[in-house]
Design a protein around this motif. Sequence first.
Motif, PDB file in Angstrom:
ATOM      1  N   GLY A  66     -76.166   8.619   0.647  1.00 21.80           N
ATOM      2  CA  GLY A  66     -76.749   8.758   2.264  1.00 21.80           C
ATOM      3  C   GLY A  66     -77.769   7.711   2.420  1.00 21.80           C
ATOM      4  N   ILE A  67     -77.993   7.418   3.699  1.00 26.63           N
ATOM      5  CA  ILE A  67     -78.938   6.348   4.240  1.00 26.63           C
ATOM      6  C   ILE A  67     -79.964   7.125   4.894  1.00 26.63           C
ATOM      7  N   ASP A  68     -81.013   6.901   4.749  1.00 25.57           N
ATOM      8  CA  ASP A  68     -82.229   7.405   5.313  1.00 25.57           C
ATOM      9  C   ASP A  68     -82.963   6.430   6.321  1.00 25.57           C
ATOM     10  N   ALA A  69     -82.653   6.402   7.553  1.00 27.19           N
ATOM     11  CA  ALA A  69     -83.240   5.171   8.428  1.00 27.19           C
ATOM     12  C   ALA A  69     -84.660   5.413   8.494  1.00 27.19           C
ATOM     13  N   VAL A  70     -85.207   6.404   8.378  1.00 20.95           N
ATOM     14  CA  VAL A  70     -86.549   6.750   8.597  1.00 20.95           C
ATOM     15  C   VAL A  70     -87.362   6.272   7.262  1.00 20.95           C
ATOM     16  N   ALA A  71     -86.971   6.660   6.262  1.00 17.87           N
ATOM     17  CA  ALA A  71     -87.751   6.260   4.867  1.00 17.87           C
ATOM     18  C   ALA A  71     -87.357   5.040   4.616  1.00 17.87           C
ATOM     19  N   ARG A  72     -86.218   4.536   5.309  1.00 17.73           N
ATOM     20  CA  ARG A  72     -85.661   3.185   4.807  1.00 17.73           C
ATOM     21  C   ARG A  72     -85.217   3.314   3.216  1.00 17.73           C
ATOM     22  N   THR A  73     -84.298   4.048   2.883  1.00 19.11           N
ATOM     23  CA  THR A  73     -83.774   4.276   1.675  1.00 19.11           C
ATOM     24  C   THR A  73     -82.455   4.237   1.527  1.00 19.11           C
ATOM     25  N   LEU A  74     -81.711   4.115   0.342  1.00 18.41           N
ATOM     26  CA  LEU A  74     -80.271   4.004   0.216  1.00 18.41           C
ATOM     27  C   LEU A  74     -80.018   4.775  -1.007  1.00 18.41           C
ATOM     28  N   THR A  75     -79.327   5.863  -1.239  1.00 14.94           N
ATOM     29  CA  THR A  75     -78.931   6.460  -2.328  1.00 14.94           C
ATOM     30  C   THR A  75     -77.284   6.314  -2.572  1.00 14.94           C
ATOM     31  N   CYS A  76     -77.333   6.035  -3.942  1.00 10.48           N
ATOM     32  CA  CYS A  76     -75.679   5.588  -4.213  1.00 10.48           C
ATOM     33  C   CYS A  76     -75.551   5.556  -5.626  1.00 10.48           C
ATOM     34  N   GLN A  77     -74.272   5.561  -5.898  1.00  8.44           N
ATOM     35  CA  GLN A  77     -73.698   5.378  -7.472  1.00  8.44           C
ATOM     36  C   GLN A  77     -73.856   3.705  -7.728  1.00  8.44           C
ATOM     37  N   ALA A  78     -73.993   3.629  -9.190  1.00  9.95           N
ATOM     38  CA  ALA A  78     -74.168   2.492  -9.674  1.00  9.95           C
ATOM     39  C   ALA A  78     -73.033   1.427  -9.566  1.00  9.95           C
ATOM     40  N   GLY A  79     -72.010   1.725  -9.147  1.00 17.17           N
ATOM     41  CA  GLY A  79     -70.889   0.925  -9.091  1.00 17.17           C
ATOM     42  C   GLY A  79     -70.646   0.435  -7.703  1.00 17.17           C
ATOM     43  N   CYS A  80     -71.607   0.706  -6.867  1.00 13.97           N
ATOM     44  CA  CYS A  80     -71.466  -0.005  -5.487  1.00 13.97           C
ATOM     45  C   CYS A  80     -71.641  -1.305  -5.605  1.00 13.97           C
ATOM     46  N   VAL A  81     -70.486  -2.066  -4.689  1.00 13.34           N
ATOM     47  CA  VAL A  81     -70.558  -3.350  -4.682  1.00 13.34           C
ATOM     48  C   VAL A  81     -71.773  -3.783  -3.769  1.00 13.34           C
ATOM     49  N   LEU A  82     -72.514  -4.920  -4.091  1.00 16.50           N
ATOM     50  CA  LEU A  82     -73.654  -5.171  -3.241  1.00 16.50           C
ATOM     51  C   LEU A  82     -73.068  -5.423  -1.805  1.00 16.50           C
TER      52      LEU A  82
END
Length: 433
Positions: A66-82
């Motif tokens: 998920g991406i929270d555009a208000v809090a400006r945060t990204l939640t992801c798994q560790a294997g995601c490519v930058l």
Amino acid sequence: MNKFRGQTAAVLRPRSTEEVSAIMRYCHERKLAVTPQGGNTGLVGGSVPLHDELILSTSLMNQVYGIDAVARTLTCQAGCVLETLNAALAEHDLMMPLDLGAKGSCQIGGNISSNAGGLRFLRYGSLHGSVLGLKAVLPNGDVIDTMKGLRKDNTGYDLKQLFIGSEGTLGIITEVLMGVVQKPSAVNVAFLACPGYDQVQQTLVAAQKGLGEILSAFEFLDHEGMRCVNETVDVPNPFDSTAPFYVLVETHGSNSEHDYAKLEAFLENAMETGCVVDGVVAQDATQAAALWQVRERITEGLQHDGVVYKYDISLPVQHLYSLVEAMRPRVADLATRCVGFGHLGDGNLHLNITSPTASEELFAQIEPFVYEFTREHRGSISAEHGLGLMKARHIHYSQPAANVTLMRQLKGLLDPHGLLNPYKTVEENPLNV
């Protein structure tokens, strides 16, 4: 770099924190050593099994939660490519605070495990500030969860910091909650020629004063770095004549007219004082990308020489280029090139020495001199690539004995059998089974 070789009986490819936990619990009970592996873009052998360790690859753990555009945060798994994360964030007019040359293949878990710095550290700071939470699996299979994502949480020890930069020796990062930043609507790139290293330093001071909050990158390269990209990867010099040093300045902001006016004033001042003898400002994104190519393709160009001896060093800015100047006469008759470039804004030098083939005589001129020089000038032998296997035995050049002892005690507490990424970072006697 083709320096490290290993073998493994199996590559394990979990898809979740729960599967990583089960694997580590199984290995802990049977005293099986494990090497975590992400995008495999490191330079110090941190993700290479030295003997017969099992490889635990995070490549299938690539979900963006998920991406929270208000809090400006990204939640992801560790294997995601930058680069994939940046593409997802772009839809919300956001971006990662981290930018690396290897962004097309490096993974965020590995970035955090090695505390990668990158090209825009000057503006957005280190991952110690950007990582708001993570999940990490300990060597015994227990899961540490700090994924609240609060920017303020002062209850006890900040456990997530243990795993940032620990190179997979204390736990395996499986999930990440990142603070992300606004994608700039105004970006400027200037490429400058300087007559000497003193003038490069003065230009940095002028940029910090004149550009202030919009300064996002301040990169430098020497004449050998420029010659390398000109000759090997056909990247042209933006100027008609050569100079001893070159500087790339980038700004990130939200008001084009305001930012460009500040950049023009800075450049006018730098030219008047003689710090800069020539300069060019990109007029569009294509020209900006072309100017960045000069800096970003040095590493690629150096590979054409054959063998590259790479050193990632932090030094006080006034002493940063002195290491290159001290090294050149030592390797003059043995090396093809001795190149200095890097992130001057945060005191990070990339020293690269090339030769057609590996040479023990050349290597003896480089080490331990490069580490001794760094210690003498109160620097760090690893600015942003970690210690891995390459520098583990040299940690004492940067850390006092009491610090190293405490690091080993922490390792022994969390991994008493030395099973997780053995032989790396601070280990002397791993696999104490």
